[in-house]
Design a protein around this motif. Structure first.
Motif, short mmCIF file in Angstrom:
data_model
loop_
_atom_site.label_atom_id
_atom_site.label_comp_id
_atom_site.label_asym_id
_atom_site.label_seq_id
_atom_site.Cartn_x
_atom_site.Cartn_y
_atom_site.Cartn_z
N LEU A 195 0.82 -1.20 0.00
CA LEU A 195 0.00 0.00 0.00
C LEU A 195 0.86 1.26 0.00
CD1 LEU A 195 -2.79 -1.02 2.51
CD2 LEU A 195 -3.02 -0.71 0.06
N LEU A 196 1.92 1.26 0.77
CA LEU A 196 2.81 2.41 0.83
C LEU A 196 3.49 2.62 -0.52
CD1 LEU A 196 4.10 4.64 2.51
CD2 LEU A 196 5.86 3.01 3.17
N SER A 197 3.92 1.54 -1.15
CA SER A 197 4.56 1.64 -2.46
C SER A 197 3.59 2.19 -3.50
CB SER A 197 5.07 0.27 -2.91
OG SER A 197 6.01 -0.22 -2.01
N ALA A 198 2.35 1.73 -3.45
CA ALA A 198 1.35 2.23 -4.38
C ALA A 198 1.08 3.71 -4.16
CB ALA A 198 0.06 1.42 -4.24
N LEU A 199 1.03 4.13 -2.92
CA LEU A 199 0.80 5.54 -2.61
C LEU A 199 1.96 6.40 -3.09
CD1 LEU A 199 -1.03 7.62 -1.29
CD2 LEU A 199 0.14 7.18 0.85
N GLU A 248 -6.31 18.16 -7.22
CA GLU A 248 -5.34 17.12 -7.53
C GLU A 248 -4.87 16.41 -6.27
OE1 GLU A 248 -2.15 17.84 -10.14
OE2 GLU A 248 -3.26 19.35 -11.25
N GLY A 249 -4.47 15.17 -6.43
CA GLY A 249 -3.92 14.40 -5.33
C GLY A 249 -4.93 13.46 -4.71
N VAL A 250 -4.40 12.41 -4.16
CA VAL A 250 -5.23 11.43 -3.47
C VAL A 250 -4.68 11.31 -2.06
CG1 VAL A 250 -6.05 9.06 -3.48
CG2 VAL A 250 -5.60 10.21 -5.63
N PHE A 251 -5.22 12.13 -1.15
CA PHE A 251 -4.75 12.13 0.22
C PHE A 251 -5.93 12.03 1.15
CE2 PHE A 251 -1.51 14.33 -2.20
CZ PHE A 251 -0.38 13.69 -1.78
N LEU A 305 1.79 6.66 -6.84
CA LEU A 305 0.72 7.56 -7.24
C LEU A 305 1.12 9.01 -7.06
CD1 LEU A 305 -2.21 7.69 -8.22
CD2 LEU A 305 -2.91 7.72 -5.84
N CYS A 306 1.79 9.31 -5.94
CA CYS A 306 2.24 10.68 -5.69
C CYS A 306 3.28 11.11 -6.72
CB CYS A 306 2.82 10.81 -4.28
SG CYS A 306 1.58 10.69 -3.00
N VAL A 307 4.18 10.20 -7.07
CA VAL A 307 5.20 10.53 -8.06
C VAL A 307 4.58 10.75 -9.43
CG1 VAL A 307 7.20 9.59 -9.29
CG2 VAL A 307 7.06 9.39 -6.81
N CYS A 308 3.61 9.92 -9.78
CA CYS A 308 2.96 10.03 -11.09
C CYS A 308 2.13 11.31 -11.22
CB CYS A 308 2.07 8.83 -11.35
SG CYS A 308 3.00 7.31 -11.60
N THR A 309 1.49 11.73 -10.15
CA THR A 309 0.65 12.92 -10.22
C THR A 309 1.43 14.19 -9.95
OG1 THR A 309 0.02 12.74 -7.90
CG2 THR A 309 -1.43 11.69 -9.53
#
Length: 101
Positions: free
Chosen positions: A9-13, A38-41, A16-20
């Motif tokens: 989950l941490l790796s996916a987050l 923007e962002g998923v937080f 996602l942060c790097v991609c956005t």
């Protein structure tokens, strides 16, 4: 094996942060906010419900103490199953109460 899901989950987050292109000072977006931001937080209290943190009590026990708990829990089939899925601390506590040491 149990540490695999939080790590995933941490790796996916992080990915996602790097991609956005989100940075560390981005404001958190609550569940009810508009999707145009923007962002998923999520807020910290919501995140702590989603991703359980390791209990402090498990780190204090020695290997001998953990093995003793396993031996007790293995005598009960339901406790043994819970031990395999949730961990020895959660299983022992659920079936036998607080840890005696």
């Amino acid at each position: 094996m149990k540490a695999f899901l939080p790590l995933l989950l941490l790796s996916a987050l992080v990915a996602l942060c790097v991609c956005t292109g989100a940075d560390s000072d981005t404001k958190s977006v609550s569940v009810g906010d508009s999707p145009s931001e923007e962002g998923v937080f999520v807020k910290r209290d919501l995140a702590s419900v989603v991703v359980r943190q390791k209990r402090a009590g498990a780190a204090d026990l020695t290997q001998v103490q953990l093995e003793s708990l396993r031996e007790v829990c293995e005598l009960n089939l339901a406790c043994e199953h819970m031990m395999d899925t949730e961990g020895i601390i959660a299983a022992y506590t659920a079936y036998y109460g607080p840890i005696p040491f």
